[in-house]
Write a protein that holds these residues in place. Structure first.
Motif, PDB file in Angstrom:
ATOM      1  N   ALA A  90     -11.819   6.354   8.262  1.00  0.00           N
ATOM      2  CA  ALA A  90     -10.571   6.010   8.134  1.00  0.00           C
ATOM      3  C   ALA A  90      -9.838   6.615   7.940  1.00  0.00           C
ATOM      4  O   ALA A  90      -8.541   6.259   7.877  1.00  0.00           O
ATOM      5  N   THR A 113      -2.586   4.869  13.888  1.00  0.00           N
ATOM      6  CA  THR A 113      -1.406   3.596  13.462  1.00  0.00           C
ATOM      7  C   THR A 113      -0.512   3.815  13.566  1.00  0.00           C
ATOM      8  O   THR A 113       0.704   3.853  13.154  1.00  0.00           O
ATOM      9  N   VAL A 167      -2.380   3.623   2.412  1.00  0.00           N
ATOM     10  CA  VAL A 167      -2.462   2.101   2.495  1.00  0.00           C
ATOM     11  C   VAL A 167      -2.674   1.258   1.088  1.00  0.00           C
ATOM     12  O   VAL A 167      -3.682   1.432   0.683  1.00  0.00           O
ATOM     13  N   LEU A 187      -8.462   5.214   2.281  1.00  0.00           N
ATOM     14  CA  LEU A 187      -6.715   4.435   2.563  1.00  0.00           C
ATOM     15  C   LEU A 187      -5.907   4.739   1.235  1.00  0.00           C
ATOM     16  O   LEU A 187      -4.820   4.902   2.386  1.00  0.00           O
ATOM     17  N   CYS A 210      -4.328  -4.756   1.615  1.00  0.00           N
ATOM     18  CA  CYS A 210      -5.313  -5.258   2.097  1.00  0.00           C
ATOM     19  C   CYS A 210      -5.733  -6.772   2.452  1.00  0.00           C
ATOM     20  O   CYS A 210      -5.541  -7.476   0.489  1.00  0.00           O
ATOM     21  N   ALA A 234      -4.431  -3.041   5.569  1.00  0.00           N
ATOM     22  CA  ALA A 234      -5.654  -3.707   6.436  1.00  0.00           C
ATOM     23  C   ALA A 234      -5.251  -4.844   6.386  1.00  0.00           C
ATOM     24  O   ALA A 234      -5.192  -5.232   5.393  1.00  0.00           O
ATOM     25  N   ILE A 293      -3.990  -1.974   9.762  1.00  0.00           N
ATOM     26  CA  ILE A 293      -5.746  -1.414  10.197  1.00  0.00           C
ATOM     27  C   ILE A 293      -6.653  -2.462  10.183  1.00  0.00           C
ATOM     28  O   ILE A 293      -6.686  -3.477   9.190  1.00  0.00           O
ATOM     29  N   ASN A 294      -7.441  -2.948  10.920  1.00  0.00           N
ATOM     30  CA  ASN A 294      -8.538  -3.645  10.947  1.00  0.00           C
ATOM     31  C   ASN A 294      -9.827  -3.270   9.885  1.00  0.00           C
ATOM     32  O   ASN A 294     -10.363  -2.464  10.962  1.00  0.00           O
ATOM     33  N   ILE A 295     -10.424  -3.812   9.170  1.00  0.00           N
ATOM     34  CA  ILE A 295     -11.596  -3.022   8.599  1.00  0.00           C
ATOM     35  C   ILE A 295     -12.295  -4.471   8.599  1.00  0.00           C
ATOM     36  O   ILE A 295     -12.543  -5.458   8.001  1.00  0.00           O
TER      37      ILE A 295
END
Lengths: 520, 520
Positions: free
Chosen positions: B139, B146, B16, B11, B19, B67, B94-96
């Motif tokens: 990932a 996205t 990214v 990420l 988070c 994220a 981005i959802n984790i």
């Protein structure tokens, strides 16, 4: 009458007497219908997670479904977490989800969403009503679908709501009869217990009532079984006069140890126990692999009749049950911490109170200490999704207005649905919130160690993700900002005095109880 | 490295950098990895609706995906409403989502839920990672997914997180190139505008930047078109020096009236406008049926290039654009209400500030009054699900730490995600929240009348569902309880002094602005 009035009337006719609401534009005809239809109490909440948790708490204490009124897909989304908990609690619940007028959906206006997709994971029954002429039938079917502790989601398009229903409403219809446990399953359970050297009974599920556990105690004493209560049943009647039961520990390692010597396990109203999470190297199944297992009662089954039949088969009715005698915990001395606070709570616990437990590490001590307190109900977080306690307390208090609700709440958990406090004040609910303010996600410190991540010791960035001390939260200020009387307890005397006062008075109150984390 | 470290490194390598987290046990190895991998800023929030709204606000201002770290299905559920808004805003995100270890799922432990089902309605891309050896590829694919303003949801089972990934992480990979609007579509747009008597251009969608609107103004002036900006684009650069645009009214009746004379409509970056809700007897489509319509630019398209090509085709580059000149609103006198408060805000609005608007009826006046204020950005609620404003302000402030964020917030809206205030304090964000405390769901009073329910006049029970005055909320107390400096403004002088002070200082601050409802 229009569709909304037909829906409301049908719900009321079929025993749905309360609706937790957070309406928007698409629900305005439903809201208008509240003044045209008698018998529906509407309780406004400021966030949908409060609605779904309140409906859960209400159903646990009343046995009846509550309705929620939700605003399209996103409103339903906000309710999902506590609908998950409600599903695990096996409570009856009806979601009414307003939607755009059916002809408007194709325009993909901003609030248009895939309601069916969001509803699926938390609904046993789903329908989007297509016609005002059908809405009463749909509503009745939804109510019937909640039997046995299920969730029904009925989507109400705005045009169905505002259009005329020439058929009017549906009258009362008897709910489905609960399913009966087959005789063969009862005979197998009796054989299992009778044939084992070291049998155990574990009772759990939706409602462990006093009669059920007393009969199970007679059965256990007849065959020499140990009697356990599951870690988190939805509701347990307990305290003085109730059957002695060991609580299955939350920690998998301890639960495995508790059951390690059994050779047979009968679970009543619940499945075989499993670890809450997976941990490297720890088994997921709690009972020994070699122990035979049978389950008596699937969700929705008539457990009382099944357990009575089991007692017949085991000739257990004449055996004494082991019951707790009344013994109030002594008032403690020393520092204010989770254990001394638990003793204070146990000492003052009012008879017939309802304890809503989302205190996590801080309330672990309250359950054993209240075993001999006056008779009370204990509600657990069934689905593990925190943010349930304050809403459930709202619902329980509305179901049982004559009973005191004690909500044991963690600081971390409380913040998911803190808006519940406003509804407590608005409805003047008799809830005392004991807010264990230890300024950590304390259970996650414990879990971090258990997962073995980074050798069990968080580094500085990880530690900061478990720490909610900066800024320190003042829950008394937040509660007062929402109209709830509140105080801060920084020492044991203050907590004892504040809790005693809260139990002696009626109405909503929050005690911001400043405790050290149990693990420090 | 383990799966979590591989994921985090991939990420970070692909841009990214932040988070928003609310972890639980299944995410502990991800949390542990934060101390092993450099470059990821983690921002703890107390509720998942804050995470998703903050990720949206961050993406709008940075153009980059943030994220979120969510705890299983219920944690994702709590994020759904603001993911809906983010989807409508066309932001990358981005959802984790942590999940049980893959082998644990079959045991149906309490937190087990249908994550894929919950994710579907709010995700353009979904994957549950099956193997630590594949997590870096997953990932990278999520980040790439996205592009063009889409949401990717990557489920991280605990065993994938804690197992070794022998392949390590993935390096930086160039993101996909934005899609280009076909030349034929540009020619058709030029023909549409050139051939019409009364054409209009409506620009909306993800980002109406200054360059885009200036070019559109040249085009509009070339062909005699009126230039509108959509009601709720995700982000608009505006104020002094920006192009003059009429805002399409929120109320369908007014919007229909605004467009009633056009015979051609070119929409740029957005679809043809529709009514936010359906109302009996009101058309859902805003533009006249007879007006020809074309859309220039689908989500993710390179709009700047397309509009430049349109300007070429129309020979518009040499035409002057109509631009706003700087003119600060005069300081008002009189009572404190939504309009005088708007004048104060406009008067003091700092240059380059970011206005996050979820003030509903109370902030309607702010948009026109700030048209000639110093250059600023304006962020709108795109998906209609309230509870977005405070979280979006968190995200915008983190994306642009050198800029002042002004959050215009309604009392009703604020209560969905009030926990955002704590993160503002924790991160010392430069956000001034103007909390319009009118003690009503004022917009619903308006909407009740518009739907025509009960003749437009709520009965007592309906009225009580729109009224949040009892108990009255003290937002200053709530804010202080979460560590945010706060004050109450009960008159215009107090508000002006407090807002002036807030714009002159840095750091989080809330003004509990006691205004009458606009409609009373």
């Amino acid at each position: 009458m229009n569709g909304a009035e037909s829906l409301l009337t049908t719900l009321v006719n079929n025993g749905v007497e309360i609706c937790f609401t957070n309406p928007g534009t698409s629900e305005m005809h439903f809201v208008a219908a509240l003044d045209e239809v008698d018998g529906m109490r509407c309780v406004l909440c400021l966030f949908e997670g409060v609605l779904s948790g309140a409906a859960d708490g209400y159903a646990r204490m009343s046995g009846k479904p509550a309705a929620t009124l939700l605003h399209l897909g996103p409103g339903l989304g906000n309710a999902v977490a506590n609908l998950h908990n409600a599903r695990r609690a096996q409570v009856p619940l009806i979601n009414i989800v307003g939607d755009h007028a059916s002809y408007h959906l194709k325009l993909d206006a901003p609030l248009t969403a895939d309601i069916e997709g969001i509803a699926g994971p938390v609904s046993h029954w789903y329908r989007s009503s297509e016609d005002a002429a059908r809405i009463a039938d749909d509503a009745l079917e939804a109510v019937q679908a909640t039997a046995g502790g299920r969730t029904a989601t009925l989507v109400l398009p705005a045009d169905v709501s505002w259009s005329d229903n020439p058929h009017g409403a549906r009258d009362k219809t008897e709910p489905p009869v609960p399913s009966q446990v087959p005789a063969a399953a009862i005979a197998e359970a009796a054989d299992l217990l009778s044939g084992a050297q070291n049998p155990a009974i574990l009772v759990g599920g939706a409602f462990v009532d006093r009669g059920l556990s007393e009969l199970l105690s007679r059965i256990a004493n007849t065959c020499g079984a140990r009697l356990f209560v599951d870690t988190f049943p939805a509701r347990v009647e307990r305290g003085a006069g109730s059957a002695v039961m060991e609580r299955l520990p939350y920690l998998a390692e301890m639960a495995i140890d508790a059951l390690k010597d059994i050779d047979a396990l009968l679970t009543v109203g619940c499945a075989a126990p499993v670890s809450f999470f997976a941990y490297p190297g720890v088994p997921g199944e709690i009972a020994p692999e070699a122990a035979a297992h049978r389950q008596l009662g699937m969700p929705g089954d008539d457990l009382a009749t099944a357990v009575a039949a089991l007692a017949d088969a085991m000739d257990a009715h004449a055996t004494d049950a082991s019951l707790y005698e009344l013994e109030r915990a002594a008032l403690p001395e020393g520092e204010l911490d989770a254990m001394t606070a638990a003793a204070v709570i146990s000492h003052y616990l009012p008879e017939r109170s309802i304890v809503v437990d989302e205190g996590a590490t801080s309330s672990f001590g309250c359950f054993p200490l209240t075993a001999t307190a006056p008779a009370h109900d204990w509600l657990n977080l069934t689905g593990g999704s925190i943010g349930w306690g304050l809403p459930a307390a709202v619902g329980a208090a509305l179901a049982c207005p004559e009973r005191k609700v004690i909500c044991l709440e963690g600081d971390g958990s409380a913040m998911y649905t803190i808006q519940s406090l406003w509804t407590m004040a608005r409805e003047n609910l008799d809830v005392c919130v004991v807010l264990f303010n230890n300024r950590k996600y304390s259970i996650l410190e414990l879990e971090f160690a258990r997962t073995g991540a980074r050798g069990g010791v968080p580094g500085p960035k990880a530690a900061s993700m478990l720490d909610i001390s900066a800024p320190a939260m003042d829950f008394a200020a937040m509660a007062q900002g929402m109209g709830v009387q509140a105080s801060i307890a920084e020492d044991l005397d203050a907590f004892a005095a504040q809790f005693a006062a809260a139990t002696a008075e009626r109405g909503p109150r929050l005690i911001d109880c400043r405790v050290p984390t149990l693990l420090s």
